[in-house]
Design an enzyme around this catalytic site. Structure first.
Site, PDB file in Angstrom:
ATOM      1  N   GLY A 254      -1.088   5.079 -20.259  1.00 25.20           N
ATOM      2  CA  GLY A 254      -0.285   4.077 -20.956  1.00 25.20           C
ATOM      3  C   GLY A 254       0.911   4.615 -21.715  1.00 25.20           C
ATOM      4  O   GLY A 254       1.388   3.969 -22.654  1.00 25.20           O
TER       5      GLY A 254
ATOM      6  N   ASN B 231       3.977   4.855 -20.596  1.00 25.26           N
ATOM      7  CA  ASN B 231       5.113   3.936 -20.374  1.00 25.26           C
ATOM      8  C   ASN B 231       4.942   2.651 -21.171  1.00 25.26           C
ATOM      9  O   ASN B 231       5.923   2.118 -21.705  1.00 25.26           O
ATOM     10  CB  ASN B 231       5.280   3.645 -18.883  1.00 25.26           C
ATOM     11  CG  ASN B 231       6.075   4.727 -18.181  1.00 25.26           C
ATOM     12  OD1 ASN B 231       7.278   4.862 -18.401  1.00 25.26           O
ATOM     13  ND2 ASN B 231       5.395   5.526 -17.359  1.00 25.26           N
TER      14      ASN B 231
ATOM     15  N   MET C 222      -2.476   1.145 -10.659  1.00 26.77           N
ATOM     16  CA  MET C 222      -2.794   1.913  -9.451  1.00 26.77           C
ATOM     17  C   MET C 222      -3.458   1.119  -8.332  1.00 26.77           C
ATOM     18  O   MET C 222      -4.038   1.703  -7.422  1.00 26.77           O
ATOM     19  CB  MET C 222      -3.668   3.119  -9.822  1.00 26.77           C
ATOM     20  CG  MET C 222      -2.982   4.103 -10.769  1.00 26.77           C
ATOM     21  SD  MET C 222      -1.329   4.644 -10.235  1.00 26.77           S
ATOM     22  CE  MET C 222      -1.772   5.671  -8.845  1.00 26.77           C
ATOM     23  N   ARG C 223      -3.377  -0.202  -8.368  1.00 29.02           N
ATOM     24  CA  ARG C 223      -3.926  -1.009  -7.262  1.00 29.02           C
ATOM     25  C   ARG C 223      -2.790  -1.679  -6.507  1.00 29.02           C
ATOM     26  O   ARG C 223      -1.913  -2.310  -7.123  1.00 29.02           O
ATOM     27  CB  ARG C 223      -4.864  -2.104  -7.785  1.00 29.02           C
ATOM     28  CG  ARG C 223      -6.059  -1.617  -8.551  1.00 29.02           C
ATOM     29  CD  ARG C 223      -6.981  -0.732  -7.749  1.00 29.02           C
ATOM     30  NE  ARG C 223      -7.539  -1.396  -6.576  1.00 29.02           N
ATOM     31  CZ  ARG C 223      -8.308  -0.767  -5.679  1.00 29.02           C
ATOM     32  NH1 ARG C 223      -8.571   0.512  -5.824  1.00 29.02           N
ATOM     33  NH2 ARG C 223      -8.792  -1.417  -4.645  1.00 29.02           N
TER      34      ARG C 223
ATOM     35  N   LEU D 121      -0.945  -4.467  -4.637  1.00 31.67           N
ATOM     36  CA  LEU D 121      -1.044  -5.920  -4.816  1.00 31.67           C
ATOM     37  C   LEU D 121      -0.739  -6.641  -3.504  1.00 31.67           C
ATOM     38  O   LEU D 121       0.200  -6.277  -2.792  1.00 31.67           O
ATOM     39  CB  LEU D 121      -0.070  -6.362  -5.914  1.00 31.67           C
ATOM     40  CG  LEU D 121      -0.405  -5.768  -7.284  1.00 31.67           C
ATOM     41  CD1 LEU D 121       0.774  -5.899  -8.241  1.00 31.67           C
ATOM     42  CD2 LEU D 121      -1.646  -6.413  -7.879  1.00 31.67           C
TER      43      LEU D 121
ATOM     44  N   ASN E 235       8.100  -2.503 -11.204  1.00 24.66           N
ATOM     45  CA  ASN E 235       7.264  -1.303 -11.132  1.00 24.66           C
ATOM     46  C   ASN E 235       8.121  -0.092 -11.464  1.00 24.66           C
ATOM     47  O   ASN E 235       9.323  -0.082 -11.192  1.00 24.66           O
ATOM     48  CB  ASN E 235       6.701  -1.150  -9.712  1.00 24.66           C
ATOM     49  CG  ASN E 235       5.831   0.096  -9.563  1.00 24.66           C
ATOM     50  OD1 ASN E 235       5.012   0.390 -10.431  1.00 24.66           O
ATOM     51  ND2 ASN E 235       6.003   0.829  -8.476  1.00 24.66           N
TER      52      ASN E 235
ATOM     53  N   HIS F  90       8.150   3.859 -10.418  1.00 25.22           N
ATOM     54  CA  HIS F  90       7.565   4.780  -9.442  1.00 25.22           C
ATOM     55  C   HIS F  90       8.136   6.178  -9.686  1.00 25.22           C
ATOM     56  O   HIS F  90       9.355   6.327  -9.830  1.00 25.22           O
ATOM     57  CB  HIS F  90       7.888   4.311  -8.023  1.00 25.22           C
ATOM     58  CG  HIS F  90       7.308   5.210  -6.987  1.00 25.22           C
ATOM     59  ND1 HIS F  90       5.959   5.222  -6.684  1.00 25.22           N
ATOM     60  CD2 HIS F  90       7.865   6.159  -6.211  1.00 25.22           C
ATOM     61  CE1 HIS F  90       5.731   6.134  -5.767  1.00 25.22           C
ATOM     62  NE2 HIS F  90       6.870   6.716  -5.458  1.00 25.22           N
TER      63      HIS F  90
ATOM     64  N   LEU G  78       5.015  -1.571  -0.102  1.00 26.71           N
ATOM     65  CA  LEU G  78       4.706  -0.650  -1.193  1.00 26.71           C
ATOM     66  C   LEU G  78       5.911   0.214  -1.572  1.00 26.71           C
ATOM     67  O   LEU G  78       6.532   0.833  -0.697  1.00 26.71           O
ATOM     68  CB  LEU G  78       3.541   0.243  -0.752  1.00 26.71           C
ATOM     69  CG  LEU G  78       2.945   1.114  -1.841  1.00 26.71           C
ATOM     70  CD1 LEU G  78       2.294   0.268  -2.904  1.00 26.71           C
ATOM     71  CD2 LEU G  78       1.939   2.082  -1.227  1.00 26.71           C
ATOM     72  N   ASP G  79       6.199   0.251  -2.852  1.00 30.10           N
ATOM     73  CA  ASP G  79       7.291   1.076  -3.381  1.00 30.10           C
ATOM     74  C   ASP G  79       8.612   0.801  -2.660  1.00 30.10           C
ATOM     75  O   ASP G  79       9.395   1.698  -2.366  1.00 30.10           O
ATOM     76  CB  ASP G  79       6.927   2.569  -3.323  1.00 30.10           C
ATOM     77  CG  ASP G  79       5.704   2.870  -4.161  1.00 30.10           C
ATOM     78  OD1 ASP G  79       5.530   2.235  -5.205  1.00 30.10           O
ATOM     79  OD2 ASP G  79       4.922   3.739  -3.762  1.00 30.10           O
TER      80      ASP G  79
HETATM   81  N1  NHR Z   1       1.998  -3.613  -4.964  1.00 28.10           N
HETATM   82  C1  NHR Z   1       2.981  -4.012  -4.137  1.00 28.10           C
HETATM   83  N2  NHR Z   1       2.774  -5.101  -3.399  1.00 28.10           N
HETATM   84  N3  NHR Z   1       4.156  -3.355  -4.038  1.00 28.10           N
HETATM   85  C2  NHR Z   1       4.361  -2.262  -4.777  1.00 28.10           C
HETATM   86  O1  NHR Z   1       5.514  -1.632  -4.658  1.00 28.10           O
HETATM   87  C3  NHR Z   1       3.366  -1.790  -5.672  1.00 28.10           C
HETATM   88  C4  NHR Z   1       2.174  -2.523  -5.737  1.00 28.10           C
HETATM   89  C5  NHR Z   1       1.137  -2.107  -6.593  1.00 28.10           C
HETATM   90  C6  NHR Z   1       1.285  -0.975  -7.339  1.00 28.10           C
HETATM   91  C7  NHR Z   1       2.572   1.017  -8.030  1.00 28.10           C
HETATM   92  C8  NHR Z   1       2.489   2.179  -7.077  1.00 28.10           C
HETATM   93  C9  NHR Z   1       3.458   3.273  -7.266  1.00 28.10           C
HETATM   94  O2  NHR Z   1       4.492   3.080  -7.872  1.00 28.10           O
HETATM   95  C10 NHR Z   1       2.466  -0.244  -7.265  1.00 28.10           C
HETATM   96  C11 NHR Z   1       3.521  -0.657  -6.443  1.00 28.10           C
HETATM   97  C12 NHR Z   1      -1.137   2.426  -6.248  1.00 28.10           C
HETATM   98  C13 NHR Z   1      -1.130   2.853  -4.917  1.00 28.10           C
HETATM   99  C14 NHR Z   1      -2.420   3.035  -4.173  1.00 28.10           C
HETATM  100  O3  NHR Z   1      -2.424   3.494  -3.039  1.00 28.10           O
HETATM  101  C15 NHR Z   1       0.086   3.074  -4.322  1.00 28.10           C
HETATM  102  C16 NHR Z   1       1.262   2.852  -5.017  1.00 28.10           C
HETATM  103  C17 NHR Z   1       1.234   2.400  -6.333  1.00 28.10           C
HETATM  104  C18 NHR Z   1       0.034   2.205  -6.944  1.00 28.10           C
HETATM  105  N4  NHR Z   1      -3.563   2.645  -4.764  1.00 28.10           N
HETATM  106  C19 NHR Z   1      -4.913   2.705  -4.172  1.00 28.10           C
HETATM  107  C20 NHR Z   1      -5.300   1.313  -3.626  1.00 28.10           C
HETATM  108  O4  NHR Z   1      -6.179   1.298  -2.746  1.00 28.10           O
HETATM  109  C21 NHR Z   1      -5.943   3.063  -5.210  1.00 28.10           C
HETATM  110  C22 NHR Z   1      -5.682   4.378  -5.900  1.00 28.10           C
HETATM  111  C23 NHR Z   1      -6.517   4.536  -7.158  1.00 28.10           C
HETATM  112  O5  NHR Z   1      -7.205   3.564  -7.571  1.00 28.10           O
HETATM  113  O6  NHR Z   1      -6.403   5.615  -7.777  1.00 28.10           O
HETATM  114  O7  NHR Z   1      -4.803   0.299  -4.113  1.00 28.10           O
HETATM  115  O8  NHR Z   1       3.223   4.409  -6.746  1.00 28.10           O
HETATM  116  C1  GAR Z   2       3.785   7.349 -14.501  1.00 25.70           C
HETATM  117  O1  GAR Z   2       4.334   8.591 -14.151  1.00 25.70           O
HETATM  118  C2  GAR Z   2       4.152   6.309 -13.467  1.00 25.70           C
HETATM  119  O2  GAR Z   2       5.444   6.460 -12.963  1.00 25.70           O
HETATM  120  C3  GAR Z   2       3.138   6.603 -12.399  1.00 25.70           C
HETATM  121  O3  GAR Z   2       1.953   6.888 -13.090  1.00 25.70           O
HETATM  122  C4  GAR Z   2       2.260   7.399 -14.376  1.00 25.70           C
HETATM  123  C5  GAR Z   2       1.605   6.518 -15.402  1.00 25.70           C
HETATM  124  O4  GAR Z   2       1.679   7.086 -16.664  1.00 25.70           O
HETATM  125  N1  GAR Z   2       2.960   5.505 -11.551  1.00 25.70           N
HETATM  126  C6  GAR Z   2       2.437   5.635 -10.364  1.00 25.70           C
HETATM  127  O5  GAR Z   2       2.166   6.712  -9.874  1.00 25.70           O
HETATM  128  C7  GAR Z   2       2.185   4.354  -9.661  1.00 25.70           C
HETATM  129  N2  GAR Z   2       1.451   4.627  -8.484  1.00 25.70           N
HETATM  130  P1  GAR Z   2       1.411   6.239 -17.956  1.00 25.70           P
HETATM  131  O6  GAR Z   2       0.067   5.549 -17.767  1.00 25.70           O
HETATM  132  O7  GAR Z   2       1.336   7.273 -19.033  1.00 25.70           O
HETATM  133  O8  GAR Z   2       2.544   5.281 -18.116  1.00 25.70           O
END
Ligand code: NHR
Ligand code: GAR
Length: 210
Positions: A12, A14, A84-85, A87, A101, A103, A138-139
């Protein structure tokens, strides 16, 4: 509608940057019950909720519960801060153009997880972070602001992540403020600041401010 709902999964930092910038964070929701960011939010008197994705039979069911909790707050913006899920497209459609988001890479490079390790392995010389609107891919989604940092000789994953994180804490509050103030215009895939402000930061020398 007012204010911001922040979605987290962990530390947390950010979230903290957004609160310390004085942004109107109305609620913090986490899929991880133990997320440190929830403790911080409670200390600050911000409403919190934990929705454990493991309690749901499907991704769609989890997303539905999350969307309902968000809609109960009627926020102007939904901000993913280390959430980290992935969507589903149904969730994204409900919050389109008000779902942000951050990234930890210079998109479109290094989508997905473990961005700092992958940047080091690829030998890139410049790395950074991106704030973007979330779409179904994603991203992906239109880019609001980016910050760039150098990759320095001797960097390991932790050193590079720390350098990027300092910049994340600068660009995310800026981007959220711009959105709340109605400063961002969409032109196709491009987002532009109404006044033509630079939508990037360059931390060229470690410790410098621009
Ligand atoms: N959802 C959508 N539709 N689009 C994006 O761009 C998203 C999103 C949800 C989260 C953050 C993200 C990142 O910036 C984010 C962007 C989780 C995963 C992932 O693979 C990938 C990218 C991001 C966040 N998560 C696994 C899953 O099965 C679980 C991993 C875990 O729980 O540690 O969802 O990078
Ligand atoms: C941050 O570096 C953010 O950019 C990254 O996780 C960290 C969260 O830190 N996000 C991702 O990797 C999304 N998949 P925080 O909980 O201290 O903000």
């Amino acid at each position: 509608m007012s204010g911001v709902v922040v979605l987290i999964s962990g530390r947390g930092s950010n979230l903290r940057a957004l609160v310390e910038a004085g942004l109107p964070v109305r609620a913090v929701l986490s899929n991880q019950v133990q997320a440190a960011g929830l403790t911080y939010a409670r200390e600050k008197g911000i409403a919190t909720g934990a929705i454990d994705h493991r309690d749901f039979a499907s991704r769609a069911a989890f997303d539905e519960a999350l969307a309902a909790a968000i809609e109960a707050c009627s926020p102007e913006l939904v901000v993913l801060a280390g959430f980290m899920r992935v969507l589903s497209s149904g969730f994204v459609a409900r919050f389109r153009a008000r779902l942000l988001n951050i990234h930890p890479s210079l998109l479109p490079a290094f989508t997905g997880l473990h961005t700092h390790a992958r940047a080091l392995a690829a030998g890139v010389k410049i790395h950074g972070a991106t704030v973007h609107w979330v779409d179904e891919i994603l991203d992906h989604g239109p880019i609001l602001i980016q910050a760039a940092v150098p990759v320095l000789p001797g960097d390991d994953e932790a050193a590079l992540a720390a350098r990027v994180l300092v910049q994340e804490h600068r660009i995310y509050p800026l981007a959220v403020r711009w959105m709340l103030d109605g400063q961002i215009e969409q032109h196709g895939e491009c987002l532009r600041h109404r006044l033509g402000l630079a939508q990037y930061l360059w931390a060229g020398v470690p410790g410098s401010t621009q």
